[in-house]
Design a protein around this motif. Structure first.
Motif: not given
Length: 225
Positions: A4, A48, A177, A193, A210
């Motif tokens: 996370n 993404e 997400y 996220v 991320h």
């Protein structure tokens, strides 16, 4: 592996960083201190990652999740639409040209800097629409909500984020997400996220990494004479 938090760039995601090499992307520059009460323009690109690592993690970490939403909306009193609009189109083109990222959101707003205790969360609902969920009927498997929010549209990227001021500016995210569309009466699966990035105001860009979702931010002071 921490699930996370924003992580150090992975070699599989370097194509995007390479594509942005001509732009001033940084983690943190000089000691320009932030201050509560100043006015800032925030620009944010969310995308993404389209890599094998991203797809693998989506399969491994995804589970039915429900977002926590912020109490403030874009275009409202706390987060006003930017008077200059979105100016990071060159960043969008670099991400798209790299072939390793798909744009989810391009956001721009003006706000007053507040400290961690008083900075309101911004409601985030961006990306593809996933349809409408009836929480009272529990058709989606999500936890029931009050009647006023029983039926609502859901989106690919949901949750909340905020910019708050300490010695520096901080971007804090608490998002989910969705990695797939809803199927039958089963809830869509999602990954979390969450993270925090320290930033400065100025012309520099800040890259928040991320494994699945990337963010590029710029913060500009707009109360300077």
């Amino acid at each position: 592996m921490p699930k996370n938090t924003f992580l150090a760039p992975n070699p599989l995601r370097r194509r995007i960083l390479t594509g942005l090499a001509a732009l001033p992307v940084v983690g943190l520059s000089g000691p320009v201190l932030a201050q509560a009460g100043r006015r800032y323009r925030i620009e944010l690109v969310i995308f993404e990652h389209r890599t094998e690592e991203s797809r693998r993690l989506q399969m491994e970490l995804a589970a039915p999740r429900e977002p926590l939403f912020g109490e403030s909306e874009l275009g409202g009193r706390n987060y006003r639409d930017s008077r200059r609009g979105f100016e990071l189109q060159r960043v969008v083109r670099r991400v798209e040209d790299s072939g390793a990222g798909r744009i989810i959101a391009r956001l721009a707003w003006d706000q007053t800097g507040r400290d961690h205790a008083s900075a309101p969360w911004l409601r985030v609902q961006q990306g593809r629409r996933l349809g409408v969920h009836d929480a009272l009927g529990d058709a989606s498997g999500l936890s029931p909500r009050p009647l006023a929010e029983a039926v609502e549209e859901r989106f690919e990227l949901e949750g909340r984020l905020r910019i708050w001021v300490g010695r520096f500016l901080h971007l804090e995210t608490d998002l989910i997400y969705h990695v797939e569309e809803p199927l039958d009466d089963r809830p869509p699966r999602a990954i979390t996220v969450r993270g925090s990035q320290r930033m400065n105001s100025g012309d520099d860009l800040f890259y928040l990494d991320h494994p699945v979702i990337g963010m590029i931010a710029r913060v500009t002071r707009i109360d300077e004479t």
